[in-house]
Scaffold this active site. Structure first.
Site, PDB file in Angstrom:
ATOM      1  N   CYS A 338      -6.795   0.021  -2.728  1.00 33.16           N
ATOM      2  CA  CYS A 338      -6.337  -0.298  -1.372  1.00 33.16           C
ATOM      3  C   CYS A 338      -6.900  -1.600  -0.804  1.00 33.16           C
ATOM      4  O   CYS A 338      -6.146  -2.342  -0.146  1.00 33.16           O
ATOM      5  CB  CYS A 338      -6.589   0.872  -0.428  1.00 33.16           C
ATOM      6  N   ARG A 367     -15.145   4.678 -11.760  1.00 36.21           N
ATOM      7  CA  ARG A 367     -16.206   5.300 -10.972  1.00 36.21           C
ATOM      8  C   ARG A 367     -17.225   5.900 -11.927  1.00 36.21           C
ATOM      9  O   ARG A 367     -16.857   6.517 -12.933  1.00 36.21           O
ATOM     10  CB  ARG A 367     -15.638   6.381 -10.038  1.00 36.21           C
ATOM     11  N   GLN A 385      -4.236   5.175 -11.276  1.00 34.76           N
ATOM     12  CA  GLN A 385      -3.558   5.850 -10.165  1.00 34.76           C
ATOM     13  C   GLN A 385      -2.160   5.274  -9.983  1.00 34.76           C
ATOM     14  O   GLN A 385      -1.959   4.065 -10.103  1.00 34.76           O
ATOM     15  CB  GLN A 385      -4.336   5.649  -8.862  1.00 34.76           C
ATOM     16  N   ASP A 387      -0.664   4.307  -7.514  1.00 34.40           N
ATOM     17  CA  ASP A 387      -1.092   4.023  -6.152  1.00 34.40           C
ATOM     18  C   ASP A 387      -0.044   3.206  -5.410  1.00 34.40           C
ATOM     19  O   ASP A 387       0.587   2.317  -5.984  1.00 34.40           O
ATOM     20  CB  ASP A 387      -2.406   3.227  -6.207  1.00 34.40           C
ATOM     21  N   HIS A 389       0.657   1.594  -1.170  1.00 34.15           N
ATOM     22  CA  HIS A 389       0.213   1.489   0.221  1.00 34.15           C
ATOM     23  C   HIS A 389       1.361   0.972   1.060  1.00 34.15           C
ATOM     24  O   HIS A 389       1.978  -0.047   0.736  1.00 34.15           O
ATOM     25  CB  HIS A 389      -1.017   0.585   0.319  1.00 34.15           C
ATOM     26  N   LYS A 473      -5.476  13.487   5.552  1.00 30.83           N
ATOM     27  CA  LYS A 473      -4.555  13.399   4.423  1.00 30.83           C
ATOM     28  C   LYS A 473      -3.843  14.721   4.201  1.00 30.83           C
ATOM     29  O   LYS A 473      -4.235  15.764   4.747  1.00 30.83           O
ATOM     30  CB  LYS A 473      -5.304  12.986   3.148  1.00 30.83           C
ATOM     31  N   HIS A 519      -1.652   5.592   2.504  1.00 31.60           N
ATOM     32  CA  HIS A 519      -2.013   5.601   1.085  1.00 31.60           C
ATOM     33  C   HIS A 519      -1.258   6.768   0.439  1.00 31.60           C
ATOM     34  O   HIS A 519      -1.231   7.858   1.000  1.00 31.60           O
ATOM     35  CB  HIS A 519      -3.510   5.856   0.884  1.00 31.60           C
TER      36      HIS A 519
END
Length: 646
Positions: A338, A367, A385, A387, A389, A473, A519
């Site tokens: 993000c 991570r 991901q 992902d 946005h 979320k 997100h």
């Protein structure tokens, strides 16, 4: 009198001090026999605890997650009671419920050990004590009384816990001859517990501190019926067969290498085909939904993550910074996509007319998970991901959120996930310092999620304290074919990062305004999603997704040229598979294709070659008869279109 509001919205009046059990009895005798606990407002209480004021009330049974949680919490106390009778002088740490069952950390004393050989006698003692139907009795005690009791008992673990408790908040629970320090709640009595099984034994440091003594952690599970325990154990056996680590190896999908590093998966050719097919499926859906693809680096400047807040919140879980020859210059392996997407948004001025802007990326993030927490593809250190946005105006938030819900449900439908609940994850109102941003923005974001979920008719549960640090979320909790619950797919509303990155758009009033950021990741982590999918379908992937959709099996060497012709024709239609040209009997080739879970086996011999046909077998079903190659292609493509609702 007080007003009690039930989950269906109906309101009943009862005398002040009414108990959950009395409310259940007033509704039906059957409910009263099966109710385990009562949810009063946001808290779960014992059924015997008086309700003194107007409240929303939910009566909890075994069919409710909170009911199971209470049942297993009480079962942990029953385990402790059994252990205390069998092992005099034993000391107790903590004994919480977990997702499936419970555990208790115990100190058996110097030189004493506990193993699976001891399980049967403990299970027998638990059931013996359960049949006594002893009540779980709650007692409020002062801190001095609590300290006196456990000092006399010589249990320094409980005394260590009491140190952190405030006077006036301490309760004991007693059943039979066993007394424990506990907040509760508990089921009415031990008689509800009809089946017990100890599952595992492990070591656990007291309070998770490696410098403290290692205790013995005993895991167990209980049920209100023996039949349910039997079914649970059968599901566990099936789960072992479906373990994605086992099937991933057998099907040659992925591998791990110590030389590459723990928690860093290597995708093999078949697994890569599977992964790419998922990506293509999502990319196609995203293009239809108006997303624009972007690509960002695998690293970012430390300053980027300081600005976003990720460094403060997740710095300890990141890999160590990458230092360059330039003094003070540091980079991090990307823990999130993000912040990068915020910087893409800022590359030029934006007008209210072009919002919403939707950026999508299959972005790999890193991570540093602890080695003991790594588990196949479900917990890794490097994962991708799906992902995206969405940057939108405040008046567009709810509609955009609903469109993302539609996309998530489309994914679930295409992959056969039918049993799911949408978890509305809100911030903890008692611990707001965990989050960034002010109350007004949080309230707007939470309202948008709640209203969108309601308007889409989702089955929801609400969890306080489960929000991301920057916003609330909606998490999709999916039950797989074995009844296990997984978190797949998430949508988050964020007023904070646009503020931190000073994102702007020019409004109709020609003034600068702040966009809102959504997100979303329908798959979540591709690695985790593939792991869950493997176990959900036992490796029998939906036809459109299968890495190898057919195996052409020539009966002998004479028909290999024809087999190759069939292969080439199927390839033209993007139907994936292979020709098995091994010098093996046809029976062996069929067995091997079945084991590899290839959806279709196309057998070719003399008759098939003469007629331009294939003899079709389907995995798990057997012979489907003979078809021309064109008939097979047509049938195959119809099935794919039906699965994807095209």
């Amino acid at each position: 009198m007080i007003n009690i509001t039930l989950p269906d919205g109906s309101v009943r009046q009862y005398p002040k001090g009414v108990t959950g059990l009395e409310i259940a009895t007033s509704i039906s005798e059957g409910l009263a026999r099966n109710v385990l606990a009562v949810k009063v407002g946001d808290s779960v209480w014992d059924l015997s605890r008086p309700i003194e004021a107007d409240a929303g009330v939910q009566l909890l049974t075994w069919n409710d997650d909170l009911g199971k949680n209470t049942f297993w919490h009480s079962s942990a106390h029953l385990l402790a009671e059994a252990l205390e009778e069998l092992y005099p002088g034993i000391k107790f740490g903590i004994g919480p419920p977990i997702e499936n069952g419970f555990y208790y950390d115990v100190d058996l004393g110097e030189g004493k050990a506990f193993s699976q050989d001891d399980f049967a006698k403990v299970e027998q003692k638990m059931l013996e004590l359960a049949r006594a139907k002893n009540e779980y009795k709650r007692q409020e005690v002062s801190k001095a009384e609590a300290e006196k009791y456990f000092t006399e008992k010589g249990d320094h673990y409980k005394l260590d816990l009491i140190k952190d408790l405030e006077d006036g908040t301490i309760t004991f629970y007693t059943q039979g001859n066993f007394v424990d320090l506990c907040r509760g709640p508990h089921i009415p009595n031990t008689g509800f517990i009809k089946a017990a099984k100890l599952m595992n034994v492990a070591g656990a440091y007291w309070r998770g501190d490696e410098k403290s003594k290692q205790l013995t952690r005993i895991y167990g599970i209980t049920f209100p019926k023996q039949k349910e325990l039997t079914e649970y154990l059968e599901r566990l056996e099936e789960a072992k067969k479906r373990d994605h680590r086992k099937l991933g190896k057998e099907m040659e999908l992925f591998a791990f290498s110590e030389k590459v590093g723990m928690g860093l998966p290597l995708w093999l050719p078949k697994g890569t085909l599977l992964r790419e097919r998922l990506e293509q499926f999502m990319r196609k859906a995203q293009v239809k939904a108006g997303y624009q693809p972007v690509v960002t680096p695998h690293i970012g400047s430390k300053e980027l993550y300081i600005t976003s807040g990720h460094y403060e919140k997740y710095g300890a879980d990141s890999f160590q910074p990458i230092k360059t020859p330039n003094e003070g210059e540091e980079f991090f392996l990307k823990p999130m996509n993000c912040p990068h997407h915020c910087e893409i948004y800022k590359t030029r001025p934006r007008s209210y007319k072009e919002l919403p802007v939707r950026f999508a990326e299959f972005g790999t993030v890193y991570r540093y998970e602890q080695s003991g927490e790594l588990h196949g593809l479900t917990r890794v250190r490097g994962f991708t991901q799906d992902d995206a946005h969405i940057f939108c105006r405040p008046d567009q938030v709810k509609d955009e959120f609903k469109k993302v819900i539609d996309l998530v449900l489309y994914v679930f439908n295409a992959l056969g996930f039918e049993d799911y609940t949408a978890q509305i994850s809100l911030r903890d109102p008692e611990n707001k310092q965990k989050y960034i941003g002010g109350d007004e923005a949080w309230e707007k974001a939470e309202s948008a999620i709640i209203e969108a979920a309601e308007e889409k008719g989702l089955r929801t549960v609400t969890e306080l304290g489960e929000a991301a640090f920057y916003g609330p979320k909606l998490d999709f909790m999916v039950r797989d074919a074995l009844g296990r619950k997984w978190q797949l797919g998430t949508i988050q509303v964020d007023y904070q990062l646009p503020e931190r990155f000073q994102l702007e758009y020019i409004g109709a009033d020609n003034a600068k305004h702040r966009p809102v950021m959504i997100h979303r990741a329908p798959f979540g982590s591709l690695e985790r999603f593939v792991a869950v999918l493997i176990e959900h379908c036992g490796g029998n992937f939906p036809l459109w997704l299968s890495p190898e959709q057919f195996a052409i099996l020539p009966i002998s060497e004479k028909y290999q040229d024809f087999a190759q012709q069939v292969y080439d024709r199927l390839q033209q239609e993007d139907i994936r598979g292979f020709v098995d040209n091994r010098d093996e009997k046809i029976g062996r080739k069929i067995r091997d294709a079945e084991v590899s879970k290839v959806p279709y086996m196309l057998i070719v011999g003399e008759k098939e070659q003469e007629n331009g046909a294939v003899s079709v077998r389907k995995h798990g079903e057997g012979d489907l008869g003979t078809m021309t190659v064109e008939e097979f292609i047509s049938s195959f493509q119809s099935k794919i279109a039906e699965m994807l609702n095209n």
